[in-house]
Enzyme design. Structure first.
Site, short mmCIF file in Angstrom:
data_model
loop_
_atom_site.label_atom_id
_atom_site.label_comp_id
_atom_site.label_asym_id
_atom_site.label_seq_id
_atom_site.Cartn_x
_atom_site.Cartn_y
_atom_site.Cartn_z
N MET E 1 0.85 -1.19 0.00
CA MET E 1 0.00 0.00 0.00
C MET E 1 0.90 1.24 0.00
O MET E 1 1.79 1.29 0.84
CB MET E 1 -0.82 -0.02 1.29
CG MET E 1 -2.21 0.53 1.18
SD MET E 1 -2.23 2.33 1.28
CE MET E 1 -1.44 2.67 2.83
N PRO E 2 0.71 2.16 -0.87
CA PRO E 2 -0.27 2.23 -1.97
C PRO E 2 0.20 1.48 -3.22
O PRO E 2 1.29 0.91 -3.25
CB PRO E 2 -0.34 3.72 -2.25
CG PRO E 2 0.71 4.39 -1.46
CD PRO E 2 1.53 3.35 -0.79
N TYR E 3 -0.68 1.50 -4.22
CA TYR E 3 -0.40 0.87 -5.51
C TYR E 3 -0.66 1.90 -6.60
O TYR E 3 -1.74 2.49 -6.64
CB TYR E 3 -1.30 -0.35 -5.69
CG TYR E 3 -1.23 -0.97 -7.06
CD1 TYR E 3 -0.19 -1.82 -7.42
CD2 TYR E 3 -2.20 -0.70 -8.02
CE1 TYR E 3 -0.12 -2.39 -8.68
CE2 TYR E 3 -2.14 -1.26 -9.28
CZ TYR E 3 -1.10 -2.10 -9.60
OH TYR E 3 -1.02 -2.66 -10.85
N THR E 40 5.13 0.65 -1.06
CA THR E 40 4.55 1.36 -2.20
C THR E 40 4.98 0.66 -3.50
O THR E 40 6.17 0.57 -3.78
CB THR E 40 5.00 2.83 -2.21
OG1 THR E 40 4.53 3.46 -1.01
CG2 THR E 40 4.44 3.58 -3.41
N HIS E 41 3.99 0.18 -4.23
CA HIS E 41 4.27 -0.56 -5.45
C HIS E 41 3.85 0.26 -6.67
O HIS E 41 2.81 0.90 -6.66
CB HIS E 41 3.51 -1.89 -5.45
CG HIS E 41 4.06 -2.86 -4.45
ND1 HIS E 41 4.86 -3.90 -4.80
CD2 HIS E 41 3.94 -2.91 -3.10
CE1 HIS E 41 5.20 -4.58 -3.72
NE2 HIS E 41 4.66 -4.00 -2.66
#
Lengths: 64, 64, 64, 64, 64, 64
Positions: E1-3, E40-41
Site C-alpha cells: 500500500m499504496p499501488y 509502495t508498489h
C-alpha cells in the site's frame, strides 16, 4: 509484488469473507509461485450491482 | 471474456444510462469481434470528481 | 475523461478491428453521456489465452 | 462475475502454474462467496521486472 | 500500500526513465500522504500505440 | 494519454492532498517523458481499509 484485484458485486460481503479472500489468495500465491506474503497486496472492489453487466444486461436485471 | 471497464466521473449517471452503456459496449464486441455476449462482462466505475485529474488539476477545479 | 479499458484474448485482433472498437466505444460515451470525445481515452489489452481463465480453466484449455 | 486480476513479475511462470492460479482463485470465490465458476473470470498479467517498482526502486534493481 | 499504475504508450521508454517514474511517484506518496515507500508498489504498463485511442481514433493515427 | 491510477487506503485523504497528488504525478510525466499535461489523466481510488490486504491480513487488522 504480487498485486491481486478481486472485483465482486456489492452484495453484503462480510468482514470475515473479505478476510478469507485475502488470506486465501495470498496463500495461493505462496503455494504456486513461492511469493513473499509480506509484499503480496490484495484489493477487493465491491461493484454496485447496477454497474455490472453481463450478456448485455445489468446484473441487477438478471437476478430473480 | 471479454471484460470492459468504463470509468466516468460520478455525476448522476442514471440507471437507464448505465443500461445503455452496458448494452452498447456488449453489442460492439459482438459486432466487431464476434464475441459471445453471455461471457462479456462490463464494469462501470463512477469516480468522485475530486478524485479525477486532468492537466494537473482536479476535474472538480476545471468545471465552470 | 472518460477512460475505457477493453480486455480481450490475444487472437489476432486486426488494426481495423481495434479502430472500430475505439471509434465505437467513444461514440457510445458521446451518445449516452454526452462526453467529449477529445478527452475520451480507450486502452485495449490483448491477453495471452493461457493467461485468461474462466470456469476454473485456462481459456486455452476450453477451446476446441 | 466475479473478475480477478493477478499481477506478477514476468519471471517464467509456467503454463501449469498459471493453471493452478486460475483453478485456485476460482475455487476460493466458490468456497468463500458461493460464486458460480462459470462466470468467474481470471486474468494474469506478467509485468516485466523493469516495469515493477517497490521502495522507489525497480524490482530489477532490488534482486540479487 | 499504496499501488500506482502508470499507463503510457509504448514508445521506447528507457530503463532510466522507468527508474525516474518509479522513484518520483513513490517520493510523491511519501511527501503528500506520508506513505511507507517499502510498501509502495508501482507498475508501468507500456501500451502499443495501435491499442490506445483518443478522440475516437487510434493514437497511432493521430501522430504526425 | 497517459493514464495514472493511484490506489490508497481510504483514510481521510483531503481535497488538498488529492490536488497535490494529481499535480505532482502529472508534472512527473511531463518531466520524465515530456508528456502533454492536457491529455494526462489521473484517477485516485480510495479503498476501504477492510478491503485491502497485505501479508495475508486485512490492512485493518495490521494497524495498531
Amino acid at each position: 509484488m504480487p498485486y491481486i484485484n478481486i472485483k465482486v458485486t456489492d452484495e453484503q460481503v462480510t468482514l470475515e469473507q473479505k478476510r478469507q479472500l485475502i488470506a486465501g489468495v495470498t496463500q495461493l500465491l505462496v503455494d504456486v509461485l513461492n511469493k513473499d506474503p509480506k509484499t503480496t497486496h490484495v484489493v477487493i472492489d465491491e461493484v454496485p450491482i447496477q454497474n455490472w453487466g453481463v450478456n448485455g444486461n445489468q446484473y441487477l436485471g438478471t437476478k430473480k
